[in-house]
Motif scaffolding. Structure first.
Motif, PDB file in Angstrom:
ATOM      1  N   LYS A 218      18.588 -10.648   6.951  1.00  0.00           N
ATOM      2  CA  LYS A 218      17.263 -10.914   6.399  1.00  0.00           C
ATOM      3  C   LYS A 218      17.246 -12.307   5.789  1.00  0.00           C
ATOM      4  O   LYS A 218      18.256 -12.802   5.278  1.00  0.00           O
ATOM      5  CB  LYS A 218      16.910  -9.901   5.298  1.00  0.00           C
ATOM      6  CG  LYS A 218      16.814  -8.451   5.734  1.00  0.00           C
ATOM      7  CD  LYS A 218      16.513  -7.552   4.544  1.00  0.00           C
ATOM      8  CE  LYS A 218      16.539  -6.082   4.909  1.00  0.00           C
ATOM      9  NZ  LYS A 218      15.388  -5.696   5.744  1.00  0.00           N
ATOM     10  N   LYS A 313      15.221  -4.666  -5.228  1.00  0.00           N
ATOM     11  CA  LYS A 313      15.506  -3.232  -5.320  1.00  0.00           C
ATOM     12  C   LYS A 313      14.439  -2.392  -4.616  1.00  0.00           C
ATOM     13  O   LYS A 313      14.760  -1.485  -3.835  1.00  0.00           O
ATOM     14  CB  LYS A 313      15.600  -2.807  -6.786  1.00  0.00           C
ATOM     15  CG  LYS A 313      15.772  -1.302  -6.998  1.00  0.00           C
ATOM     16  CD  LYS A 313      15.833  -0.962  -8.468  1.00  0.00           C
ATOM     17  CE  LYS A 313      15.888   0.549  -8.690  1.00  0.00           C
ATOM     18  NZ  LYS A 313      14.614   1.202  -8.317  1.00  0.00           N
ATOM     19  N   ASP A 314      13.172  -2.689  -4.875  1.00  0.00           N
ATOM     20  CA  ASP A 314      12.096  -1.832  -4.386  1.00  0.00           C
ATOM     21  C   ASP A 314      11.463  -2.306  -3.085  1.00  0.00           C
ATOM     22  O   ASP A 314      11.022  -1.481  -2.279  1.00  0.00           O
ATOM     23  CB  ASP A 314      10.992  -1.706  -5.439  1.00  0.00           C
ATOM     24  CG  ASP A 314      11.414  -0.870  -6.635  1.00  0.00           C
ATOM     25  OD1 ASP A 314      12.520  -0.304  -6.592  1.00  0.00           O
ATOM     26  OD2 ASP A 314      10.643  -0.787  -7.599  1.00  0.00           O
ATOM     27  N   MET A 315      11.409  -3.625  -2.876  1.00  0.00           N
ATOM     28  CA  MET A 315      10.569  -4.128  -1.786  1.00  0.00           C
ATOM     29  C   MET A 315      11.324  -4.751  -0.619  1.00  0.00           C
ATOM     30  O   MET A 315      10.838  -4.699   0.510  1.00  0.00           O
ATOM     31  CB  MET A 315       9.550  -5.119  -2.353  1.00  0.00           C
ATOM     32  CG  MET A 315       8.641  -4.499  -3.398  1.00  0.00           C
ATOM     33  SD  MET A 315       7.251  -5.561  -3.823  1.00  0.00           S
ATOM     34  CE  MET A 315       6.504  -4.621  -5.148  1.00  0.00           C
ATOM     35  N   TYR A 317      14.943  -4.179  -0.152  1.00  0.00           N
ATOM     36  CA  TYR A 317      15.939  -3.184   0.254  1.00  0.00           C
ATOM     37  C   TYR A 317      15.556  -1.759  -0.154  1.00  0.00           C
ATOM     38  O   TYR A 317      16.351  -0.845   0.003  1.00  0.00           O
ATOM     39  CB  TYR A 317      17.314  -3.566  -0.314  1.00  0.00           C
ATOM     40  CG  TYR A 317      17.835  -4.836   0.306  1.00  0.00           C
ATOM     41  CD1 TYR A 317      18.449  -4.818   1.554  1.00  0.00           C
ATOM     42  CD2 TYR A 317      17.667  -6.069  -0.336  1.00  0.00           C
ATOM     43  CE1 TYR A 317      18.897  -5.989   2.151  1.00  0.00           C
ATOM     44  CE2 TYR A 317      18.121  -7.243   0.251  1.00  0.00           C
ATOM     45  CZ  TYR A 317      18.730  -7.193   1.490  1.00  0.00           C
ATOM     46  OH  TYR A 317      19.169  -8.366   2.085  1.00  0.00           O
ATOM     47  N   GLY A 318      14.337  -1.596  -0.644  1.00  0.00           N
ATOM     48  CA  GLY A 318      13.853  -0.268  -0.999  1.00  0.00           C
ATOM     49  C   GLY A 318      12.702   0.152  -0.112  1.00  0.00           C
ATOM     50  O   GLY A 318      12.387  -0.499   0.883  1.00  0.00           O
ATOM     51  N   ASP A 319      12.042   1.226  -0.485  1.00  0.00           N
ATOM     52  CA  ASP A 319      10.966   1.781   0.344  1.00  0.00           C
ATOM     53  C   ASP A 319       9.612   1.689  -0.350  1.00  0.00           C
ATOM     54  O   ASP A 319       8.703   2.476  -0.059  1.00  0.00           O
ATOM     55  CB  ASP A 319      11.271   3.232   0.716  1.00  0.00           C
ATOM     56  CG  ASP A 319      11.453   4.127  -0.501  1.00  0.00           C
ATOM     57  OD1 ASP A 319      11.346   3.628  -1.636  1.00  0.00           O
ATOM     58  OD2 ASP A 319      11.703   5.333  -0.312  1.00  0.00           O
ATOM     59  N   LYS A 320       9.466   0.714  -1.259  1.00  0.00           N
ATOM     60  CA  LYS A 320       8.209   0.574  -1.997  1.00  0.00           C
ATOM     61  C   LYS A 320       7.570  -0.789  -1.744  1.00  0.00           C
ATOM     62  O   LYS A 320       6.974  -1.395  -2.628  1.00  0.00           O
ATOM     63  CB  LYS A 320       8.460   0.763  -3.500  1.00  0.00           C
ATOM     64  CG  LYS A 320       9.030   2.133  -3.841  1.00  0.00           C
ATOM     65  CD  LYS A 320       9.313   2.251  -5.329  1.00  0.00           C
ATOM     66  CE  LYS A 320       9.941   3.605  -5.661  1.00  0.00           C
ATOM     67  NZ  LYS A 320      10.268   3.717  -7.100  1.00  0.00           N
ATOM     68  N   ARG A 321       7.701  -1.265  -0.527  1.00  0.00           N
ATOM     69  CA  ARG A 321       7.205  -2.604  -0.199  1.00  0.00           C
ATOM     70  C   ARG A 321       5.679  -2.634  -0.172  1.00  0.00           C
ATOM     71  O   ARG A 321       5.030  -1.782   0.429  1.00  0.00           O
ATOM     72  CB  ARG A 321       7.762  -3.046   1.151  1.00  0.00           C
ATOM     73  CG  ARG A 321       7.383  -4.468   1.533  1.00  0.00           C
ATOM     74  CD  ARG A 321       8.032  -4.919   2.831  1.00  0.00           C
ATOM     75  NE  ARG A 321       9.486  -5.031   2.730  1.00  0.00           N
ATOM     76  CZ  ARG A 321      10.247  -5.619   3.655  1.00  0.00           C
ATOM     77  NH1 ARG A 321       9.688  -6.152   4.743  1.00  0.00           N
ATOM     78  NH2 ARG A 321      11.563  -5.671   3.496  1.00  0.00           N
TER      79      ARG A 321
END
Length: 403
Positions: A218, A313-315, A317-321
């Motif tokens: 990335k 953390k969230d956007m 590599y997380g699922d809250k983008r």
């Protein structure tokens, strides 16, 4: 040497090593209070010595246990010059990172040059083999053409019409009138050349050619959409044209990175925070002071470290983008809330003179600006002599230099 803050046109010309260490230590202490997350393990950061880049490096190292290489163009202390804040931030980072179960390196050099890219690639091959993430967080007012050596300069100006307004003088704490002439076509072109996406793409292409990109690689660069209050000097000005080019570059790179590496190239639209670059933008000091005041009142103000921690953390590599129609990650969602923007514009109209210094948001911004350069800490004696020559030889071997 007795080191005091020296400013010219809102730019700090001095930095305090002990204060810079304090600043970096505080970033690490803040990161330790935040949850860890699964993320990249081998990271290259272009421009990781201050601002968004430094906070990205800290949270990736502390919270994702990533190893990092930072490329930054900093000045060492010499004679009566203190060295840049970024130089001492790098020193402090390496000191802190010694307690981590990861490896960290710094390359001091002109990130635009072919030579620095080659040195960095050699370092990656020697240490990591490949990288999982490239963070492009470079802020510069000029860019030498890597082929001809010609230096091209950016110009932070409006397009079409002159800008008439007010700005804050940090040193004197006075409000000054500003009149900025509209940019010429050549100035627009120069700003896009310096601040657009071309060099970011050159880095990715050089790394790809050298076989340094891992599967799932990335890359992210930082942009700013901004509010209507800043439109004339920002998105509708020369910087906006450069950001358009940066964002278009991300879309183009994203396509082939996805196909070849199952990776991606993305833009993060960041929240307005206190960085060295923020003082360069006319009128931005007033805007960010009022913004801080509003977000503190509403309880959604966040530090630069917390902001980058949330991003990765969230956007990333997380699922809250959160993304918009241009595929930009919108981590500026709190700043852009209608209520926040409405109140910020109201405060900008209300505090157009020296009364702006009465706002706690202004005081917070001024404190952070000084902290960014190592000043303003109550537990540091700024009348104490600092022997730069005594500490320099012990630290100078921490970095690889190119120029």
């Amino acid at each position: 040497m007795i080191i005091k803050p020296t400013l010219r046109n809102n730019i700090f010309l001095s930095a305090h090593p002990l204060g810079c260490e304090h600043y970096v230590n505080d970033l690490f202490e803040e990161a330790k209070q935040l949850p860890n997350f699964g993320g990249p393990k081998r990271v290259l950061i272009i421009g990781g010595s201050s601002g968004y880049g430094l906070s990205s490096r800290v949270t990736l190292a502390q919270n994702a246990q990533a190893s990092t290489i930072n490329v930054s163009y900093e000045s060492r202390p010499k004679d009566q010059r203190t060295g840049t804040a970024g130089y001492w931030n790098n020193v402090a980072f390496i000191k802190q990172a010694q307690s981590l179960d990861s490896k960290h390196y710094d390359i001091i050099g002109n990130a635009f040059s072919h030579q620095t890219k080659a040195i960095t690639i050699d370092k990656i091959k020697e240490t990591f083999g490949q990288i999982d993430l490239l963070v492009y967080s470079l802020a510069s007012g000029a860019r030498p053409n890597p082929d001809t050596g010609e230096v091209i300069y950016s110009a932070i100006k409006p397009i079409g019409e002159d800008l008439v307004g007010k700005t804050v003088d940090i040193a004197s704490k006075e409000i000054r009138d500003i009149h900025i002439k509209a940019a010429t076509p050549e100035e627009v072109q120069g700003t896009v050349y310096v601040m657009g996406g071309e060099d970011w793409q050159l880095w990715v292409e050089a790394l790809e050619k050298a076989g340094c990109l891992s599967k799932g690689f990335k890359t992210i660069s930082y942009s700013y959409v901004g509010s209507g209050a800043m439109d004339q000097i920002y998105r509708s000005g020369t910087i906006g044209k450069a950001k358009d080019h940066l964002e278009d570059t991300a879309l183009a790179m994203n396509s082939w990175l996805k196909d070849k590496y199952q990776g991606e190239a993305v833009i993060s639209s960041s929240k307005a925070v206190t960085t060295k670059a923020s003082v360069f933008i006319p009128g931005f000091v007033s805007y960010i002071s009022c913004l801080f005041e509003v977000m503190k009142e509403l309880g959604n103000h966040e530090s630069i470290l917390a902001h980058k921690h949330l991003l990765f953390k969230d956007m990333v590599y997380g699922d809250k983008r959160l993304v918009d129609a241009k595929n930009r990650i919108r981590v500026d969602h709190h700043e852009m809330e209608p209520r926040v923007q409405e109140l910020t514009k109201r405060y900008l109209q209300q505090y157009q003179n020296e009364s702006i210094f009465e706002l706690s948001g202004t005081q917070l911004f001024l404190t952070e600006v000084h902290h960014n350069n190592g000043f303003g800490y109550a537990d540091i004696d700024y009348d104490q002599d600092v022997d730069l020559e005594a500490i320099l030889p012990k630290l100078d071997n921490l970095f690889d230099y190119n120029g």
